[in-house]
Design a protein around this motif. Sequence first.
Motif, PDB file in Angstrom:
ATOM      1  N   ALA A   1      33.023  10.171  77.222  1.00  0.00           N
ATOM      2  CA  ALA A   1      33.322  10.899  75.991  1.00  0.00           C
ATOM      3  C   ALA A   1      33.518   9.904  74.849  1.00  0.00           C
ATOM      4  N   GLY A   2      33.843  10.421  73.665  1.00  0.00           N
ATOM      5  CA  GLY A   2      34.113   9.566  72.512  1.00  0.00           C
ATOM      6  C   GLY A   2      34.971  10.323  71.505  1.00  0.00           C
ATOM      7  N   GLN A   3      35.825   9.599  70.801  1.00  0.00           N
ATOM      8  CA  GLN A   3      36.748  10.228  69.860  1.00  0.00           C
ATOM      9  C   GLN A   3      36.032  10.618  68.562  1.00  0.00           C
ATOM     10  N   ARG A   4      36.330  11.848  68.084  1.00  0.00           N
ATOM     11  CA  ARG A   4      35.807  12.337  66.817  1.00  0.00           C
ATOM     12  C   ARG A   4      36.908  13.105  66.088  1.00  0.00           C
ATOM     13  N   LEU A   5      36.575  13.663  64.948  1.00  0.00           N
ATOM     14  CA  LEU A   5      37.515  14.443  64.145  1.00  0.00           C
ATOM     15  C   LEU A   5      37.210  15.926  64.242  1.00  0.00           C
ATOM     16  N   LEU A   6      38.264  16.741  64.168  1.00  0.00           N
ATOM     17  CA  LEU A   6      38.136  18.182  64.016  1.00  0.00           C
ATOM     18  C   LEU A   6      38.820  18.561  62.706  1.00  0.00           C
ATOM     19  N   VAL A   7      38.109  19.270  61.840  1.00  0.00           N
ATOM     20  CA  VAL A   7      38.628  19.640  60.523  1.00  0.00           C
ATOM     21  C   VAL A   7      38.289  21.090  60.230  1.00  0.00           C
ATOM     22  N   ASP A   8      38.882  21.609  59.166  1.00  0.00           N
ATOM     23  CA  ASP A   8      38.536  22.942  58.685  1.00  0.00           C
ATOM     24  C   ASP A   8      37.053  22.967  58.288  1.00  0.00           C
ATOM     25  N   ARG A   9      36.393  24.093  58.508  1.00  0.00           N
ATOM     26  CA  ARG A   9      34.954  24.173  58.242  1.00  0.00           C
ATOM     27  C   ARG A   9      34.616  23.866  56.789  1.00  0.00           C
ATOM     28  N   ALA A  10      35.558  24.098  55.870  1.00  0.00           N
ATOM     29  CA  ALA A  10      35.299  23.837  54.451  1.00  0.00           C
ATOM     30  C   ALA A  10      35.565  22.387  54.056  1.00  0.00           C
ATOM     31  N   SER A  11      36.121  21.591  54.969  1.00  0.00           N
ATOM     32  CA  SER A  11      36.482  20.211  54.648  1.00  0.00           C
ATOM     33  C   SER A  11      35.248  19.335  54.486  1.00  0.00           C
ATOM     34  N   GLU A  12      35.363  18.349  53.601  1.00  0.00           N
ATOM     35  CA  GLU A  12      34.285  17.376  53.395  1.00  0.00           C
ATOM     36  C   GLU A  12      34.572  16.041  54.078  1.00  0.00           C
ATOM     37  N   VAL A  13      35.650  15.965  54.829  1.00  0.00           N
ATOM     38  CA  VAL A  13      36.018  14.737  55.543  1.00  0.00           C
ATOM     39  C   VAL A  13      35.025  14.471  56.667  1.00  0.00           C
ATOM     40  N   THR A  14      34.584  13.233  56.769  1.00  0.00           N
ATOM     41  CA  THR A  14      33.651  12.840  57.833  1.00  0.00           C
ATOM     42  C   THR A  14      34.102  11.598  58.596  1.00  0.00           C
TER      43      THR A  14
ATOM     44  N   ASP B   1      37.082  28.701  68.037  1.00  0.00           N
ATOM     45  CA  ASP B   1      37.444  28.996  66.657  1.00  0.00           C
ATOM     46  C   ASP B   1      36.299  28.624  65.723  1.00  0.00           C
ATOM     47  N   PRO B   2      35.583  29.595  65.174  1.00  0.00           N
ATOM     48  CA  PRO B   2      34.448  29.299  64.299  1.00  0.00           C
ATOM     49  C   PRO B   2      34.851  28.760  62.932  1.00  0.00           C
ATOM     50  N   ASN B   3      36.144  28.717  62.643  1.00  0.00           N
ATOM     51  CA  ASN B   3      36.617  28.233  61.340  1.00  0.00           C
ATOM     52  C   ASN B   3      36.866  26.733  61.311  1.00  0.00           C
ATOM     53  N   VAL B   4      36.621  26.043  62.438  1.00  0.00           N
ATOM     54  CA  VAL B   4      36.775  24.592  62.481  1.00  0.00           C
ATOM     55  C   VAL B   4      35.451  23.972  62.900  1.00  0.00           C
ATOM     56  N   LYS B   5      35.327  22.672  62.658  1.00  0.00           N
ATOM     57  CA  LYS B   5      34.093  21.960  63.002  1.00  0.00           C
ATOM     58  C   LYS B   5      34.415  20.521  63.363  1.00  0.00           C
ATOM     59  N   MET B   6      33.540  19.896  64.159  1.00  0.00           N
ATOM     60  CA  MET B   6      33.632  18.464  64.391  1.00  0.00           C
ATOM     61  C   MET B   6      32.979  17.743  63.229  1.00  0.00           C
ATOM     62  N   ALA B   7      33.560  16.625  62.843  1.00  0.00           N
ATOM     63  CA  ALA B   7      33.055  15.890  61.678  1.00  0.00           C
ATOM     64  C   ALA B   7      32.827  14.428  62.028  1.00  0.00           C
ATOM     65  N   GLY B   8      31.718  13.882  61.530  1.00  0.00           N
ATOM     66  CA  GLY B   8      31.435  12.465  61.699  1.00  0.00           C
ATOM     67  C   GLY B   8      31.019  12.106  63.111  1.00  0.00           C
ATOM     68  N   PRO B   9      30.587  10.862  63.304  1.00  0.00           N
ATOM     69  CA  PRO B   9      30.141  10.399  64.619  1.00  0.00           C
ATOM     70  C   PRO B   9      31.325   9.969  65.488  1.00  0.00           C
ATOM     71  N   ARG B  10      31.053   9.676  66.753  1.00  0.00           N
ATOM     72  CA  ARG B  10      32.063   9.071  67.627  1.00  0.00           C
ATOM     73  C   ARG B  10      32.486   7.725  67.051  1.00  0.00           C
ATOM     74  N   PHE B  11      33.773   7.419  67.129  1.00  0.00           N
ATOM     75  CA  PHE B  11      34.213   6.099  66.699  1.00  0.00           C
ATOM     76  C   PHE B  11      34.970   5.355  67.794  1.00  0.00           C
ATOM     77  N   THR B  12      34.985   5.900  69.012  1.00  0.00           N
ATOM     78  CA  THR B  12      35.485   5.173  70.185  1.00  0.00           C
ATOM     79  C   THR B  12      34.644   5.576  71.390  1.00  0.00           C
ATOM     80  N   GLN B  13      34.794   4.842  72.459  1.00  0.00           N
ATOM     81  CA  GLN B  13      34.228   5.219  73.755  1.00  0.00           C
ATOM     82  C   GLN B  13      35.384   5.568  74.682  1.00  0.00           C
ATOM     83  N   GLU B  14      35.313   6.731  75.328  1.00  0.00           N
ATOM     84  CA  GLU B  14      36.388   7.209  76.190  1.00  0.00           C
ATOM     85  C   GLU B  14      35.834   7.523  77.581  1.00  0.00           C
ATOM     86  N   PRO B  15      35.805   6.528  78.470  1.00  0.00           N
ATOM     87  CA  PRO B  15      35.290   6.761  79.829  1.00  0.00           C
ATOM     88  C   PRO B  15      36.355   7.431  80.711  1.00  0.00           C
TER      89      PRO B  15
END
Length: 329
Positions: free
Chosen positions: A182-195, A261-275
């Motif tokens: 796996a790999g760490q990513r962000l979860l944000v509100d669907r309207a967010s512009e954070v990546t 929850d369709p009101n949230v989304k994953m944002a940006g690429p993986r920034f860690t490796q999680e084996p």
Amino acid sequence: MRAKANRVAVLALLLVGVTGCAGGGRPVDLATVDSVERPAPVGVEENPAPPSTSAAPAPDCDPTRSFRALSPMPPPRQMPAGSTMKKIQDSGKLIAGVDQNTFLFGFRNPTTNALEGFDIDRVREIAKAIFGDGNKVQFKVVTSAGRIDALKNKDVHVVVRTMTATCVRWQDINFSAIYYQAGQRLLVDRASEVTSLGQLGGKKVCAAKGSTSIKTIADHEADPVPVQVDNWSDCLVMLQQGQVEAMSTDDTILSGMVAQDPNVKMAGPRFTQEPYGIGIPKENEDMVRFVNGVLEQSVASGSWASSYDRWLGRTGEPRPQPPAPKYRD
């Protein structure tokens, strides 16, 4: 009749007195409410103190290398005398530390009340290899922070709970070969512009206690504000209520939340490796080798792929190849 009339008269006088005191029928002692704070989950901590081990340098190792798989594997119900597996066989059940709040990996089916998911399938494979019956399991729900202690205290035989193998953790417990990457990513509100985590300086970002994710947030150069909770589901609730700007953990866990929850989304690429590895008590090296044999059988038989398709296939991500086992001996 006279007594009843008297009671009515007394009640009428009382009502007149109450309305008179209220100033023409207006209620008294009104509470002034400026704002209503949404309740926070039990045990939530903002800017938690780093664990005592975080200041120590990590030992030099490859955390993805485990002990070579047992070969040949003993048939079910015929575990070698004196082995950890024989003791488990004689006890009549495999005790496994798992999660019940991570959709798709370890969660409780609301219809059947049974625990299900990709991690739960791995537990049942181990039980079937020992007993010939994948149902001979006692599940114990553990938090992220409680996984290692559950193994060190002999509360469980294995922990299968989206657990990243790290060199620091190898000092306290053993890990199986890696069964998922796996790999760490962000979860944000669907309207967010954070990546990226770098955009969240000074903002609250939630993760689970005892996870590698909370340390990654705390150590980031942008200085986001780490908020830790007992369970990942608490992070989702805080994000839904606007109490945190984002939550961050492994993309596999986040995929389950997006599916719910369709009101949230994953944002940006993986920034860690999680084996992910299966946690096993430090002294039970024979059990590590046995579990690695079970994992090899799972891949060879197609069980791993079927389990992935059943649970993680619904995320829409193409099925990856199972991680190739790496051994240190």
